[in-house]
Design a protein around this motif. Sequence first.
Motif, PDB file in Angstrom:
ATOM      1  N   PRO A   1      30.303  48.418  49.150  1.00 21.97           N
ATOM      2  CA  PRO A   1      30.727  48.626  48.002  1.00 21.97           C
ATOM      3  C   PRO A   1      31.601  49.617  47.563  1.00 21.97           C
ATOM      4  CG  PRO A   1      28.440  49.240  48.150  1.00 21.97           C
ATOM      5  CD  PRO A   1      29.139  48.820  49.339  1.00 21.97           C
ATOM      6  N   ILE A   2      31.970  49.314  45.723  1.00 23.40           N
ATOM      7  CA  ILE A   2      32.814  50.154  44.804  1.00 23.40           C
ATOM      8  C   ILE A   2      31.776  51.002  44.570  1.00 23.40           C
ATOM      9  CG2 ILE A   2      33.889  50.581  42.880  1.00 23.40           C
ATOM     10  CD1 ILE A   2      34.902  47.818  44.016  1.00 23.40           C
ATOM     11  N   VAL A   3      31.317  52.033  44.446  1.00 27.62           N
ATOM     12  CA  VAL A   3      30.517  53.521  43.661  1.00 27.62           C
ATOM     13  C   VAL A   3      31.565  54.199  42.729  1.00 27.62           C
ATOM     14  CG1 VAL A   3      28.872  55.123  43.584  1.00 27.62           C
ATOM     15  CG2 VAL A   3      28.345  53.043  45.376  1.00 27.62           C
TER      16      VAL A   3
ATOM     17  N   GLY B   1      43.737  52.175  34.555  1.00 32.75           N
ATOM     18  CA  GLY B   1      43.428  51.179  34.771  1.00 32.75           C
ATOM     19  C   GLY B   1      43.268  49.944  36.186  1.00 32.75           C
ATOM     20  N   ILE B   2      44.344  50.087  36.006  1.00 32.39           N
ATOM     21  CA  ILE B   2      45.153  48.924  37.169  1.00 32.39           C
ATOM     22  C   ILE B   2      45.623  48.616  38.284  1.00 32.39           C
ATOM     23  CG2 ILE B   2      47.222  47.667  37.257  1.00 32.39           C
ATOM     24  CD1 ILE B   2      45.615  46.263  34.913  1.00 32.39           C
ATOM     25  N   GLY B   3      45.834  50.923  38.078  1.00 28.58           N
ATOM     26  CA  GLY B   3      45.721  51.488  39.667  1.00 28.58           C
ATOM     27  C   GLY B   3      44.839  51.232  40.126  1.00 28.58           C
ATOM     28  N   LEU B   4      43.027  51.684  39.180  1.00 28.73           N
ATOM     29  CA  LEU B   4      41.911  50.765  40.386  1.00 28.73           C
ATOM     30  C   LEU B   4      41.890  50.025  40.411  1.00 28.73           C
ATOM     31  CD1 LEU B   4      39.690  53.147  37.131  1.00 28.73           C
ATOM     32  CD2 LEU B   4      40.006  54.081  39.571  1.00 28.73           C
ATOM     33  N   TYR B   5      41.997  48.790  39.508  1.00 25.55           N
ATOM     34  CA  TYR B   5      42.121  47.075  40.372  1.00 25.55           C
ATOM     35  C   TYR B   5      43.137  46.929  41.546  1.00 25.55           C
ATOM     36  CZ  TYR B   5      43.459  42.650  39.728  1.00 25.55           C
ATOM     37  OH  TYR B   5      43.695  40.808  39.820  1.00 25.55           O
ATOM     38  N   GLU B   6      43.912  47.405  41.069  1.00 25.94           N
ATOM     39  CA  GLU B   6      44.585  47.307  42.460  1.00 25.94           C
ATOM     40  C   GLU B   6      44.374  47.673  43.710  1.00 25.94           C
ATOM     41  OE1 GLU B   6      49.095  48.355  40.596  1.00 25.94           O
ATOM     42  OE2 GLU B   6      48.912  46.143  40.161  1.00 25.94           O
ATOM     43  N   THR B   7      44.154  49.598  43.850  1.00 27.28           N
ATOM     44  CA  THR B   7      43.741  49.374  44.789  1.00 27.28           C
ATOM     45  C   THR B   7      42.287  49.166  45.329  1.00 27.28           C
ATOM     46  OG1 THR B   7      44.223  51.806  44.000  1.00 27.28           O
ATOM     47  CG2 THR B   7      42.426  51.926  45.674  1.00 27.28           C
TER      48      THR B   7
ATOM     49  N   LEU C   1      37.070  48.116  37.783  1.00 32.20           N
ATOM     50  CA  LEU C   1      36.695  47.546  38.832  1.00 32.20           C
ATOM     51  C   LEU C   1      35.903  46.379  39.310  1.00 32.20           C
ATOM     52  CD1 LEU C   1      35.503  50.772  39.406  1.00 32.20           C
ATOM     53  CD2 LEU C   1      36.978  50.562  40.791  1.00 32.20           C
ATOM     54  N   GLY C   2      35.497  45.245  38.394  1.00 28.45           N
ATOM     55  CA  GLY C   2      34.551  44.629  38.713  1.00 28.45           C
ATOM     56  C   GLY C   2      35.024  43.469  38.559  1.00 28.45           C
ATOM     57  N   ALA C   3      36.366  43.601  38.253  1.00 23.79           N
ATOM     58  CA  ALA C   3      37.754  42.462  38.107  1.00 23.79           C
ATOM     59  C   ALA C   3      37.813  42.350  39.005  1.00 23.79           C
ATOM     60  CB  ALA C   3      38.491  42.690  37.223  1.00 23.79           C
ATOM     61  N   ALA C   4      38.328  43.706  40.045  1.00 24.03           N
ATOM     62  CA  ALA C   4      38.649  43.280  41.425  1.00 24.03           C
ATOM     63  C   ALA C   4      37.646  42.937  42.438  1.00 24.03           C
ATOM     64  CB  ALA C   4      38.840  44.682  41.966  1.00 24.03           C
ATOM     65  N   ALA C   5      35.967  43.481  41.990  1.00 26.17           N
ATOM     66  CA  ALA C   5      35.430  42.637  42.597  1.00 26.17           C
ATOM     67  C   ALA C   5      35.382  41.607  43.437  1.00 26.17           C
ATOM     68  CB  ALA C   5      34.031  43.678  42.209  1.00 26.17           C
ATOM     69  N   ILE C   6      35.540  40.665  41.664  1.00 23.37           N
ATOM     70  CA  ILE C   6      35.306  39.435  41.783  1.00 23.37           C
ATOM     71  C   ILE C   6      36.340  38.535  42.773  1.00 23.37           C
ATOM     72  CG2 ILE C   6      35.755  37.132  40.502  1.00 23.37           C
ATOM     73  CD1 ILE C   6      35.110  39.174  38.345  1.00 23.37           C
ATOM     74  N   GLU C   7      37.091  39.285  42.669  1.00 25.95           N
ATOM     75  CA  GLU C   7      38.316  38.680  43.792  1.00 25.95           C
ATOM     76  C   GLU C   7      38.267  39.240  44.928  1.00 25.95           C
ATOM     77  OE1 GLU C   7      42.339  38.460  42.412  1.00 25.95           O
ATOM     78  OE2 GLU C   7      42.102  39.405  40.429  1.00 25.95           O
ATOM     79  N   ILE C   8      37.807  39.623  45.189  1.00 27.54           N
ATOM     80  CA  ILE C   8      37.743  40.261  46.987  1.00 27.54           C
ATOM     81  C   ILE C   8      36.160  40.017  47.365  1.00 27.54           C
ATOM     82  CG2 ILE C   8      39.579  42.411  46.890  1.00 27.54           C
ATOM     83  CD1 ILE C   8      36.621  44.330  47.422  1.00 27.54           C
TER      84      ILE C   8
END
Length: 206
Positions: free
Chosen positions: A36-38, A21-27, A51-58
Amino acid sequence: MRSDLEAAAHSARGFMPHEEGIGLYETALRITGPDPIVEVGTYCGKSTIYLGAAAIEIGSVVFTVDHHRGSEEMQQGWEHHDPEVVDPETGRIDSLPELRRNLEQAGLEHVVVPVVGESQTVARHWAGRISMLFIDGGHGSDPAHADYEEWTPKVAGGGFLAIHDVFQDPADGGRPPYEIYSRAIEEGGFEQFSSIGSLRILRLPI
Ligand code: SAH
Ligand code: MG
């Protein structure tokens, strides 16, 4: 990753080990561009939270596609069946209520858009480009290859393709995710980017 979201991901029902999951987030943090991310294959939204955690940041959004009726291997009598994700009135799998609760509790409703439907139908009518595609839907041969064929041409140049449950050794798990991973490299023009557990991440050159 924000600790409250890490905790939400940890407690969500699903099939995504934390490091992957962290791999998804960091990617997803490395996405450039506006698309968008799908995610294909939501279940209860465990991977979606990363993925949502990363979406907030970017400043991006995640569309996550699932009919919420479970894959073949999740039906009653099969290896991945969970009786707690069954609608008591109909006896059919319904992972949508738990997804909605998880997204609400994680505070991700503003960045995650659940799309409820058959993956191939959604893909056929999906006109836009994708900055990061995560394929984790049906793992049978037909659904996995259909997801590959319908969705991967939509990944933008410089975008990412993540595939879950890829096992080099057939003794470790089913073949179709590995087959579509190989196709992405051999026919799709994708290049290896990183690998964590059974998660493979590829990138399309710009
Ligand atoms: N990514 C999730 C797990 C997904 S499990 C996690 O890490 O937590 C696979 C999901 O794919 C199931 O919820 C199933 O309903 C969905 N699925 C399987 N085949 C599908 C199809 N053809 N169209 C839409 N969803 C599908
Ligand atoms: Mg998986």
